[in-house]
Scaffold this motif. Sequence first.
Motif, PDB file in Angstrom:
ATOM      1  N   LEU A   1       2.640   1.791  -3.420  1.00 41.26           N
ATOM      2  CA  LEU A   1       1.742   2.229  -4.493  1.00 41.26           C
ATOM      3  C   LEU A   1       1.184   3.624  -4.265  1.00 41.26           C
ATOM      4  O   LEU A   1       0.571   4.201  -5.167  1.00 41.26           O
ATOM      5  CB  LEU A   1       0.588   1.230  -4.641  1.00 41.26           C
ATOM      6  CG  LEU A   1       0.977  -0.198  -5.081  1.00 41.26           C
ATOM      7  CD1 LEU A   1      -0.255  -1.083  -5.140  1.00 41.26           C
ATOM      8  CD2 LEU A   1       1.692  -0.170  -6.430  1.00 41.26           C
ATOM      9  N   ALA A   2       1.383   4.167  -3.076  1.00 41.19           N
ATOM     10  CA  ALA A   2       0.875   5.506  -2.779  1.00 41.19           C
ATOM     11  C   ALA A   2       1.596   6.549  -3.649  1.00 41.19           C
ATOM     12  O   ALA A   2       2.804   6.441  -3.883  1.00 41.19           O
ATOM     13  CB  ALA A   2       1.068   5.825  -1.312  1.00 41.19           C
ATOM     14  N   PRO A   3       0.875   7.562  -4.131  1.00 45.66           N
ATOM     15  CA  PRO A   3       1.516   8.570  -4.994  1.00 45.66           C
ATOM     16  C   PRO A   3       2.595   9.396  -4.297  1.00 45.66           C
ATOM     17  O   PRO A   3       3.582   9.783  -4.906  1.00 45.66           O
ATOM     18  CB  PRO A   3       0.343   9.460  -5.428  1.00 45.66           C
ATOM     19  CG  PRO A   3      -0.725   9.214  -4.402  1.00 45.66           C
ATOM     20  CD  PRO A   3      -0.561   7.800  -3.968  1.00 45.66           C
ATOM     21  N   GLU A   4       2.407   9.644  -3.020  1.00 46.84           N
ATOM     22  CA  GLU A   4       3.386  10.421  -2.261  1.00 46.84           C
ATOM     23  C   GLU A   4       3.971   9.549  -1.154  1.00 46.84           C
ATOM     24  O   GLU A   4       3.228   8.970  -0.363  1.00 46.84           O
ATOM     25  CB  GLU A   4       2.738  11.665  -1.644  1.00 46.84           C
ATOM     26  CG  GLU A   4       2.282  12.695  -2.658  1.00 46.84           C
ATOM     27  CD  GLU A   4       3.468  13.329  -3.382  1.00 46.84           C
ATOM     28  OE1 GLU A   4       4.564  13.412  -2.782  1.00 46.84           O
ATOM     29  OE2 GLU A   4       3.299  13.730  -4.544  1.00 46.84           O
TER      30      GLU A   4
ATOM     31  N   SER B   1       0.826  -1.208   0.000  1.00 49.18           N
ATOM     32  CA  SER B   1       0.000   0.000   0.000  1.00 49.18           C
ATOM     33  C   SER B   1       0.859   1.257   0.000  1.00 49.18           C
ATOM     34  O   SER B   1       0.589   2.216  -0.736  1.00 49.18           O
ATOM     35  CB  SER B   1      -0.932  -0.013   1.207  1.00 49.18           C
ATOM     36  OG  SER B   1      -1.662   1.201   1.293  1.00 49.18           O
ATOM     37  N   ARG B   2       1.914   1.261   0.782  1.00 46.78           N
ATOM     38  CA  ARG B   2       2.797   2.432   0.826  1.00 46.78           C
ATOM     39  C   ARG B   2       3.594   2.590  -0.465  1.00 46.78           C
ATOM     40  O   ARG B   2       3.834   3.710  -0.913  1.00 46.78           O
ATOM     41  CB  ARG B   2       3.748   2.319   2.016  1.00 46.78           C
ATOM     42  CG  ARG B   2       3.077   2.526   3.355  1.00 46.78           C
ATOM     43  CD  ARG B   2       4.100   2.907   4.409  1.00 46.78           C
ATOM     44  NE  ARG B   2       3.486   3.172   5.700  1.00 46.78           N
ATOM     45  CZ  ARG B   2       4.121   3.757   6.714  1.00 46.78           C
ATOM     46  NH1 ARG B   2       5.388   4.119   6.583  1.00 46.78           N
ATOM     47  NH2 ARG B   2       3.492   3.979   7.857  1.00 46.78           N
TER      48      ARG B   2
ATOM     49  N   ARG C   1      10.928   5.409   0.388  1.00 47.79           N
ATOM     50  CA  ARG C   1      10.238   4.176  -0.003  1.00 47.79           C
ATOM     51  C   ARG C   1      11.040   2.927   0.401  1.00 47.79           C
ATOM     52  O   ARG C   1      10.497   1.829   0.446  1.00 47.79           O
ATOM     53  CB  ARG C   1       9.974   4.161  -1.508  1.00 47.79           C
ATOM     54  CG  ARG C   1       8.928   5.188  -1.944  1.00 47.79           C
ATOM     55  CD  ARG C   1       8.532   4.974  -3.387  1.00 47.79           C
ATOM     56  NE  ARG C   1       7.722   6.072  -3.903  1.00 47.79           N
ATOM     57  CZ  ARG C   1       6.399   6.168  -3.740  1.00 47.79           C
ATOM     58  NH1 ARG C   1       5.757   5.228  -3.076  1.00 47.79           N
ATOM     59  NH2 ARG C   1       5.742   7.186  -4.237  1.00 47.79           N
TER      60      ARG C   1
END
Length: 300
Positions: free
Chosen positions: A110-113, A107-108, A181
Amino acid sequence: MHDHAHGIRQGDNRRLLAVSLAITGVVLVVQVAGAILTGSLALLADAAHMLTDAAALVIALVASAVAARPADDRRTYGYQRAEVLGALVNAVVLIALSVGIVVEAVSRLLAPEPAPVAGGWMLAVAVVGLLANMLAAWLLRHAQKHSMNVRGAYLEVIGDMIGSAAVIVAAIVILLTGWTRVDAIASLLIAVFIVPRAIGLLREVFSVLSESAPAGTAVADIRTHLLRTPGVRDVHDVHVWQLTRGAPVFTAHVVVEQEVLERGSGALLTRMQGCLAEHFDVAHSTFQLEAAGHEEREHH
């Protein structure tokens, strides 16, 4: 004739587990506070793994105490299987934890930010966790060889050591490059490291519960050794299993010459049990002695 020695020092195991639990509990609080302060998923994953370490140690303590209870008329082998059930719970918890870590890490990623992470505090807390896990692993290193339940706790501590090392590397990368990331990637690595060990523990648990021969035990070799004993003509109906790690059990029907029975079987039993204990580390053995010709009637 039975030999009930099993060589497992439950009292020593409980003391080691209690000390390890105290260390784990303190570091758990530090890691949770650090994860909240830094926003690090890897540190939170390591803290969650530390929580399962603490739960595993509690389970191990309870199971060890139960396993130390003496045998009775209903549980003639005692309560040593409680250790196996404790190890089963540990393995299931580890797998569930790994799934949760993977979901959150993906989930993290794939997050945009990317989420902000305080690399300095993350590094400091991870170093504390690594040192604490090294101490706990050192305390449990010998006891885990003789107790499946202690081994379950030991594997979780080892896994957490690797997890802390991964967090340290991720924190250094964040401090040097600012690429946050890597925190989620470190979380995935922690999960990947946990799963194979949990599956290995599950396999060992199922091996015990299905009463398979202990790993590394060659039934044919045992039979060959017994056949070399003077007076022994045949060995059949051989069974080898284990109550828990380090507590193998052996039974067999042994066909002996009539003269052995007439002279007395005590010396022969002592010799065969000594053979198993010395060459195969089997302390609990049971033999049914039969005169030549009896096995044909028995099979019929």
